[in-house]
Design a protein around this motif. Structure first.
Motif, PDB file in Angstrom:
ATOM      1  N   THR A 209       0.947  -1.119  -0.107  1.00  0.00           N
ATOM      2  CA  THR A 209       0.068  -0.026  -0.113  1.00  0.00           C
ATOM      3  C   THR A 209       0.927   1.045  -0.014  1.00  0.00           C
ATOM      4  O   THR A 209       2.128   0.965   0.082  1.00  0.00           O
ATOM      5  CB  THR A 209      -1.029   0.100   1.270  1.00  0.00           C
ATOM      6  N   VAL A 210       0.377   2.493  -0.061  1.00  0.00           N
ATOM      7  CA  VAL A 210       0.814   3.681  -0.011  1.00  0.00           C
ATOM      8  C   VAL A 210       0.608   4.390   1.232  1.00  0.00           C
ATOM      9  O   VAL A 210      -0.814   4.448   1.618  1.00  0.00           O
ATOM     10  CB  VAL A 210       0.815   4.721  -0.948  1.00  0.00           C
ATOM     11  N   ASP A 211       1.298   4.812   2.209  1.00  0.00           N
ATOM     12  CA  ASP A 211       0.854   5.830   3.175  1.00  0.00           C
ATOM     13  C   ASP A 211       0.079   7.027   3.157  1.00  0.00           C
ATOM     14  O   ASP A 211       0.294   7.281   1.735  1.00  0.00           O
ATOM     15  CB  ASP A 211       1.850   5.863   4.464  1.00  0.00           C
ATOM     16  N   ARG A 212      -0.614   7.901   3.865  1.00  0.00           N
ATOM     17  CA  ARG A 212      -1.219   8.993   3.406  1.00  0.00           C
ATOM     18  C   ARG A 212      -0.236   9.955   2.880  1.00  0.00           C
ATOM     19  O   ARG A 212      -0.361  11.269   2.509  1.00  0.00           O
ATOM     20  CB  ARG A 212      -1.945   9.426   4.527  1.00  0.00           C
ATOM     21  N   LYS A 213       1.228   9.720   3.141  1.00  0.00           N
ATOM     22  CA  LYS A 213       2.102  10.697   2.603  1.00  0.00           C
ATOM     23  C   LYS A 213       2.547  10.574   1.075  1.00  0.00           C
ATOM     24  O   LYS A 213       3.450  11.170   0.525  1.00  0.00           O
ATOM     25  CB  LYS A 213       3.182  10.781   3.724  1.00  0.00           C
ATOM     26  N   GLY A 214       2.194   9.352   0.786  1.00  0.00           N
ATOM     27  CA  GLY A 214       2.462   8.772  -0.401  1.00  0.00           C
ATOM     28  C   GLY A 214       3.741   7.888  -0.424  1.00  0.00           C
ATOM     29  O   GLY A 214       4.287   7.462  -1.636  1.00  0.00           O
ATOM     30  N   ASN A 215       4.213   7.389   0.908  1.00  0.00           N
ATOM     31  CA  ASN A 215       5.237   6.501   0.981  1.00  0.00           C
ATOM     32  C   ASN A 215       4.928   5.295   0.612  1.00  0.00           C
ATOM     33  O   ASN A 215       4.070   4.763   1.119  1.00  0.00           O
ATOM     34  CB  ASN A 215       6.163   6.866   2.090  1.00  0.00           C
ATOM     35  N   ASN A 216       5.661   4.418  -0.165  1.00  0.00           N
ATOM     36  CA  ASN A 216       5.425   2.854  -0.224  1.00  0.00           C
ATOM     37  C   ASN A 216       5.441   2.296   1.081  1.00  0.00           C
ATOM     38  O   ASN A 216       6.231   2.366   2.044  1.00  0.00           O
ATOM     39  CB  ASN A 216       6.313   2.201  -1.232  1.00  0.00           C
ATOM     40  N   LEU A 217       4.639   1.276   1.420  1.00  0.00           N
ATOM     41  CA  LEU A 217       4.431   0.370   2.685  1.00  0.00           C
ATOM     42  C   LEU A 217       4.049  -1.057   2.362  1.00  0.00           C
ATOM     43  O   LEU A 217       3.141  -1.265   1.711  1.00  0.00           O
ATOM     44  CB  LEU A 217       3.470   1.162   3.653  1.00  0.00           C
TER      45      LEU A 217
ATOM     46  N   TYR B 160      -4.211   5.720  16.833  1.00  0.00           N
ATOM     47  CA  TYR B 160      -4.745   4.527  16.384  1.00  0.00           C
ATOM     48  C   TYR B 160      -6.278   4.569  16.549  1.00  0.00           C
ATOM     49  O   TYR B 160      -6.964   4.198  15.758  1.00  0.00           O
ATOM     50  CB  TYR B 160      -4.573   3.672  17.725  1.00  0.00           C
ATOM     51  N   LEU B 161      -6.669   5.571  17.610  1.00  0.00           N
ATOM     52  CA  LEU B 161      -8.269   5.479  17.614  1.00  0.00           C
ATOM     53  C   LEU B 161      -8.838   6.570  16.435  1.00  0.00           C
ATOM     54  O   LEU B 161      -9.645   6.173  15.946  1.00  0.00           O
ATOM     55  CB  LEU B 161      -8.496   6.523  18.800  1.00  0.00           C
ATOM     56  N   ASN B 162      -8.165   7.238  15.910  1.00  0.00           N
ATOM     57  CA  ASN B 162      -8.352   8.003  14.489  1.00  0.00           C
ATOM     58  C   ASN B 162      -8.485   7.153  13.544  1.00  0.00           C
ATOM     59  O   ASN B 162      -9.425   7.385  12.847  1.00  0.00           O
ATOM     60  CB  ASN B 162      -7.271   9.301  14.399  1.00  0.00           C
ATOM     61  N   GLU B 163      -7.608   6.370  13.327  1.00  0.00           N
ATOM     62  CA  GLU B 163      -7.688   5.136  12.463  1.00  0.00           C
ATOM     63  C   GLU B 163      -8.799   4.297  12.464  1.00  0.00           C
ATOM     64  O   GLU B 163      -9.585   3.976  11.732  1.00  0.00           O
ATOM     65  CB  GLU B 163      -6.362   4.679  12.276  1.00  0.00           C
ATOM     66  N   ILE B 164      -9.006   3.972  13.801  1.00  0.00           N
ATOM     67  CA  ILE B 164     -10.432   3.121  14.095  1.00  0.00           C
ATOM     68  C   ILE B 164     -11.723   3.906  13.794  1.00  0.00           C
ATOM     69  O   ILE B 164     -12.610   3.649  12.991  1.00  0.00           O
ATOM     70  CB  ILE B 164     -10.211   2.858  15.523  1.00  0.00           C
ATOM     71  N   GLY B 165     -11.596   5.358  14.032  1.00  0.00           N
ATOM     72  CA  GLY B 165     -12.779   6.110  13.503  1.00  0.00           C
ATOM     73  C   GLY B 165     -12.921   5.935  11.882  1.00  0.00           C
ATOM     74  O   GLY B 165     -14.087   5.830  11.405  1.00  0.00           O
TER      75      GLY B 165
END
Length: 132
Positions: free
Chosen positions: A10-18, A72-77
């Motif tokens: 995937t790609v993180d929200r900054k555009g870096n490959n993950l 983490y909670l923000n991502e769960i949201g």
């Protein structure tokens, strides 16, 4: 219980490959198909492994645990938002507000409470084994 493997490119929200690779036993308790239980197990293991937080704490960031928990909670949201049939209905709410709403309503869902209670028993058992 099946041995499973999951690879997420995937790609993180900054555009870096993950790339995330997870191997382990897929208990197939949440879902009777491969992958979801292993995914949750891996996420829980990553959240529970807090070895990296001691360095920032020692160097003045006394709120690092709270910052990490908030992310983490923000991502769960965000996950909760994406699970609704009509996410546009929730545009006015932040991810944290969705998590608060989830916590406020969790007691209404017996199935969810049973899963949490079962997990709490496993956590307690693990703590007791660690103490021994």
């Amino acid at each position: 219980m099946d041995k499973g493997m999951s690879v997420i490119n995937t790609v993180d929200r900054k555009g870096n490959n993950l790339k995330i690779t997870v191997e382990g036993v897929d208990d197939q308790e949440l879902a009777h198909f491969g992958g979801l239980d292993l995914h949750v197990k891996a996420a829980k293991a990553m959240i529970g492994n807090t070895d990296g937080m001691t360095f920032p704490e020692k160097h003045g960031d006394i709120f690092i645990a709270e910052k990490v928990a908030a992310l983490y909670l923000n991502e769960i949201g965000e996950m909760l938002r994406n699970s609704y049939d009509d996410p546009e209905y929730l545009e006015e709410l932040t991810n944290i507000e969705l998590v608060k709403d989830f916590f406020n309503r969790i007691h209404e869902n017996k199935e969810v409470l049973e899963v949490v209670e079962k997990d709490n028993l496993l956590i307690s058992k693990s703590r007791n084994e660690d103490e021994i």
